[in-house]
Motif scaffolding. Structure first.
Motif, short mmCIF file in Angstrom:
data_model
loop_
_atom_site.label_atom_id
_atom_site.label_comp_id
_atom_site.label_asym_id
_atom_site.label_seq_id
_atom_site.Cartn_x
_atom_site.Cartn_y
_atom_site.Cartn_z
N LYS A 178 -12.93 -2.14 -7.12
CA LYS A 178 -12.35 -1.22 -6.15
C LYS A 178 -11.10 -1.85 -5.53
O LYS A 178 -10.98 -3.06 -5.43
N TRP A 179 -10.15 -0.97 -5.20
CA TRP A 179 -8.89 -1.40 -4.59
C TRP A 179 -9.15 -1.98 -3.21
O TRP A 179 -9.90 -1.42 -2.42
N THR A 192 2.39 -4.87 -6.13
CA THR A 192 1.16 -5.64 -6.35
C THR A 192 -0.04 -4.88 -5.80
O THR A 192 0.06 -4.14 -4.81
N VAL A 193 -1.16 -5.08 -6.48
CA VAL A 193 -2.43 -4.50 -6.02
C VAL A 193 -3.51 -5.56 -6.16
O VAL A 193 -3.46 -6.39 -7.06
N THR A 194 -4.47 -5.54 -5.23
CA THR A 194 -5.58 -6.49 -5.27
C THR A 194 -6.89 -5.73 -5.34
O THR A 194 -7.10 -4.75 -4.61
N TYR A 195 -7.79 -6.20 -6.22
CA TYR A 195 -9.09 -5.55 -6.43
C TYR A 195 -10.20 -6.55 -6.18
O TYR A 195 -10.00 -7.77 -6.23
N SER A 207 -7.45 -11.53 -9.30
CA SER A 207 -7.77 -10.32 -8.54
C SER A 207 -6.53 -9.50 -8.21
O SER A 207 -6.64 -8.33 -7.84
N THR A 208 -5.34 -10.10 -8.33
CA THR A 208 -4.09 -9.42 -7.98
C THR A 208 -3.26 -9.16 -9.23
O THR A 208 -3.08 -10.06 -10.07
N LEU A 209 -2.73 -7.96 -9.36
CA LEU A 209 -1.89 -7.57 -10.49
C LEU A 209 -0.50 -7.22 -9.97
O LEU A 209 -0.35 -6.68 -8.87
#
Length: 224
Positions: A178-179, A192-195, A207-209
């Motif tokens: 989940k985001w 950037t997004v972290t899940y 965990s970060t893209l």
């Protein structure tokens, strides 16, 4: 030495024919008759003597230098960033150096290629050797390639010009995650997004893209 005039093209000569020689460029006569005669199928001895003529220095070439490999000719080599305009070799003749000195002119480049959705600076009609231009892209576009190009010795800009591309990544597809934080769509360059994993699952990998550009110029998600 060589035969004068049309005699150099003849294959046979009638009895009694007289022919004349002359010294080649770079050589001068030091005496002896230049004329020989065909007598009963035999040529009279060649008395002409030719020896190399050595001239004094041809002068100075700005932004280049002169080599004298034989004493009867010289070779001009231009410094880096300059190119020769005129003859690179001039012979030492009877009256001295035969011809005028060439010059070494600075290498120039025409303006570099125009890039779609981009621009470069400074903008000029011509650029000198090693002069650099900087590319930039319009808002919303990302530079893919070298930002700086320079005027090279062959009169072209190197390396190849970059491209301006619109980077936009799709939603990451990560099962059982989940985001947590980061950017929201649309995802542009460097977004950037972290899940984090849902309960019962353990994360493998970062965990970060980050939205990046790959080596083929296509957009993709890359882990940090």
């Amino acid at each position: 030495m060589d035969l004068k005039g049309s005699d150099s093209l003849s294959q046979t000569f009638p009895d009694g024919t007289q022919v004349s020689f002359f010294c080649d460029p770079g050589y001068v006569s030091t005496g002896g008759s230049a004329v020989i005669t065909c007598n009963a199928g035999t040529w009279s001895p060649v008395r002409l003597k030719c020896e190399k003529k050595n001239c004094n220095s041809a002068g100075v070439v700005e932004n280049g230098h002169i080599d004298y490999p034989t004493g009867t000719e010289f070779v001009i080599t231009c410094n880096d960033g300059y190119r020769l305009v005129g003859n690179s070799k001039i012979l030492c003749g009877v009256q001295g150096w035969d011809g005028s000195l060439p010059v070494c002119e600075v290498v120039t480049c025409d303006p570099p290629p125009v890039v779609e959705q981009g621009t470069f600076s400074p903008k000029k009609e011509t650029y000198k050797f090693k002069e650099v231009v900087q590319y930039s892209c319009q808002n919303g576009y990302t530079l893919d390639g070298s930002k700086s190009l320079s005027c090279s010795e062959d009169g072209t800009f190197v390396p190849a010009p970059p491209k301006c591309i619109k980077v936009q990544c799709g939603d990451p597809v990560i099962g059982n995650a989940k985001w947590v934080e980061g950017s929201r769509p649309p995802y542009g360059y460097k977004a950037t997004v972290t899940y984090q994993c849902i309960s019962g699952y353990v994360m493998t990998g970062p965990s970060t893209l980050t939205c990046e550009v790959n080596r083929h110029g296509q957009e993709y998600h890359s882990g940090e």
